[in-house]
Scaffold this motif. Structure first.
Motif, mmCIF file in Angstrom:
data_model
loop_
_atom_site.group_PDB
_atom_site.id
_atom_site.type_symbol
_atom_site.label_atom_id
_atom_site.label_comp_id
_atom_site.label_asym_id
_atom_site.label_seq_id
_atom_site.Cartn_x
_atom_site.Cartn_y
_atom_site.Cartn_z
ATOM 1 N N SER A 146 0.847 -1.198 0.000
ATOM 2 C CA SER A 146 0.000 0.000 0.000
ATOM 3 C C SER A 146 0.878 1.242 0.000
ATOM 4 C CB SER A 146 -0.923 0.009 1.226
ATOM 5 O OG SER A 146 -0.150 0.041 2.424
ATOM 6 N N ILE A 147 0.279 2.360 -0.437
ATOM 7 C CA ILE A 147 1.017 3.624 -0.535
ATOM 8 C C ILE A 147 0.431 4.609 0.468
ATOM 9 C CG2 ILE A 147 1.637 5.559 -2.053
ATOM 10 C CD1 ILE A 147 1.309 3.687 -4.422
ATOM 11 N N PRO A 148 1.266 5.197 1.328
ATOM 12 C CA PRO A 148 0.745 6.199 2.273
ATOM 13 C C PRO A 148 0.436 7.519 1.558
ATOM 14 C CG PRO A 148 3.127 6.003 2.498
ATOM 15 C CD PRO A 148 2.697 4.917 1.530
ATOM 16 N N ILE A 149 -0.566 8.212 2.038
ATOM 17 C CA ILE A 149 -0.955 9.506 1.464
ATOM 18 C C ILE A 149 -0.711 10.582 2.518
ATOM 19 C CG2 ILE A 149 -2.801 10.837 0.385
ATOM 20 C CD1 ILE A 149 -1.958 8.399 -1.218
ATOM 21 N N PRO A 150 0.356 11.370 2.364
ATOM 22 C CA PRO A 150 0.654 12.411 3.356
ATOM 23 C C PRO A 150 -0.252 13.625 3.185
ATOM 24 C CG PRO A 150 2.281 12.476 1.606
ATOM 25 C CD PRO A 150 1.386 11.286 1.325
ATOM 26 N N LYS A 151 -0.206 14.505 4.178
ATOM 27 C CA LYS A 151 -1.068 15.688 4.153
ATOM 28 C C LYS A 151 -0.721 16.649 3.010
ATOM 29 C CE LYS A 151 1.871 18.167 7.466
ATOM 30 N NZ LYS A 151 1.908 18.830 8.795
ATOM 31 N N HIS A 152 0.526 16.594 2.541
ATOM 32 C CA HIS A 152 0.947 17.508 1.481
ATOM 33 C C HIS A 152 0.274 17.192 0.142
ATOM 34 C CE1 HIS A 152 3.931 18.765 4.361
ATOM 35 N NE2 HIS A 152 4.429 17.534 4.426
#
Length: 404
Positions: free
Chosen positions: A243-249
């Motif tokens: 899975s790929i994390p989705i940061p706030k940026h």
């Protein structure tokens, strides 16, 4: 001015005096128009018309840079107030004639034969001036019959295909094959759709209700999505092990994706729903088309019907939200959705401004206003982009440039 009313006559000096934003008159040949009410709405801007106040617009109407359409000419005829009197000098002489005649008669009694001849000449000139004045109205009417502007005369609301004194919603379906041509001949007149005052009020929305209703939702959801992404728990699962994390940026990127997606939805709704051509035999589809968008083309400057009523807009917004939630993870789908909702708010505000605003000449909104006005008055089957013309290019619906 009613077609049955004899035209008023104005001198060149009278017309020239009306060159301010509070009273602006222009000429088309010898025809006089009071375009004060149209100054803010003109796609070329208020200053452009005022710079030509009191002048003949015949060459300007033919272009370049822009050849005005038959609908634009018909629209202008709604502001017709009278005719230019080029023989005002003769009338000034006629006003002074009694005193001159009295003076000449006094001289004649003294035996001045030369004065007697002058008296006869002036008397004959007076009679000719009276004949010309009496024939002037009928002469104008005869000239109008052969005038190229006769083909573009204003819509006579008393002889129109519908009764404007009654609600229009239940009348337009009876126009059948005449509906499409009728609805694309715009008039500067508010429309009443329903007789019931509550139903009528529900179809009208002031522009400021759009930001009042939707911007708080945009701000709240933007804050909610950003803070949720900031927790670091949002991921896109590609496989069970990866899975790929989705940061706030990434939130601004998702927001702009939603905005861009809205421009496509805006184009599709405008082209395929609002500009569907209802079958001539189907009363209900014609009525539906008129309620959705036809009334806006018939009366494009009805300020109470330039933005979506929040109730109707909520249906489209709800469908957009549910579609995204079924295809994307929750936080990501809401981030894209809020961008699309923000795009919708900007769309409605720009649409209102394109009709009632006066953008600076040479600006993006100036060219967009001219583009949208062409869509209303001449190219109803193209130019479907409102906030941008981007989607008109791949779908080949760009309004063509004029050639002279």
């Amino acid at each position: 001015m009613s077609p049955s009313t004899s035209p008023r006559f104005f001198t060149e000096r009278e017309v020239a005096r009306h060159s301010t934003k509070d009273s602006c008159w222009v000429l088309l040949g010898t025809r006089v128009y009071d375009v004060t009410a149209f100054l803010r709405m003109h796609p070329g801007g208020e200053a452009l018309i005022r710079s030509r106040a009191g002048k003949d617009l015949t060459q300007v109407m033919e272009g370049p840079p822009h050849r005005h359409s038959p609908n634009a000419r018909r629209w202008l005829e709604q502001y017709y107030i009278g005719e230019l009197d080029r023989e005002s000098g003769a009338e000034e002489v006629q006003k002074k004639l009694p005193a001159l005649l009295l003076l000449d008669c006094t001289d004649c009694r003294g035996g001045n034969e030369e004065k007697l001849k002058t008296l006869r000449v002036r008397r004959k000139a007076s009679e000719e001036a009276e004949e010309k004045s009496a024939e002037k109205t009928s002469k104008v009417e005869d000239e109008d019959e052969n005038s190229p502007y006769k083909l573009c005369s204003s819509v006579d609301l008393d002889k129109d295909l519908v009764d404007w004194r009654k609600p229009l919603a239940w009348q337009v379906g009876n126009l059948r094959e005449k509906y499409d041509a009728w609805v694309h001949q715009p008039v500067d007149k508010p429309i009443r759709l329903f007789g019931n005052p509550f139903m009528e009020a529900a179809t009208k929305t002031s522009w400021y209700w759009v930001p009042i209703v939707w911007l708080p939702i945009v701000f709240y959801l933007s804050w909610h999505c950003y803070t949720t992404l900031a927790q670091g728990n949002t991921r896109i699962e590609l496989t069970s092990d990866f899975s790929i994390p989705i940061p706030k940026h990434v939130f601004p990127v998702l927001f702009m994706i939603g905005w861009f997606l809205w421009t496509f939805i805006e184009y599709c709704i405008h082209r395929f729903v609002f500009h569907m051509k209802p079958p001539a035999h189907n009363y209900y589809l014609i009525t539906l088309h008129f309620l959705l968008h036809g009334q806006h083309h018939k009366s494009p400057y009805d300020g109470s019907r330039l933005v979506f009523p929040p109730g109707l807009a909520s249906i489209v917004v709800g469908l957009f939200y549910m579609s995204l939630c079924k295809t994307l993870p929750e936080t990501i789908s809401v981030s894209v959705f809020v961008g699309g909702l923000g795009g919708y708010v900007v769309y409605d505000m720009i649409h209102y401004y394109l009709h009632y605003g006066s953008p600076k000449r040479g600006s993006y909104l100036y060219s967009l206003k001219a583009y949208h006005v062409k869509h209303h008055f001449e190219h109803q089957r193209s130019g479907f982009g409102i906030t941008t013309t981007f989607w008109d290019h791949p779908f080949n619906t760009v309004i063509p440039d004029e050639k002279f």
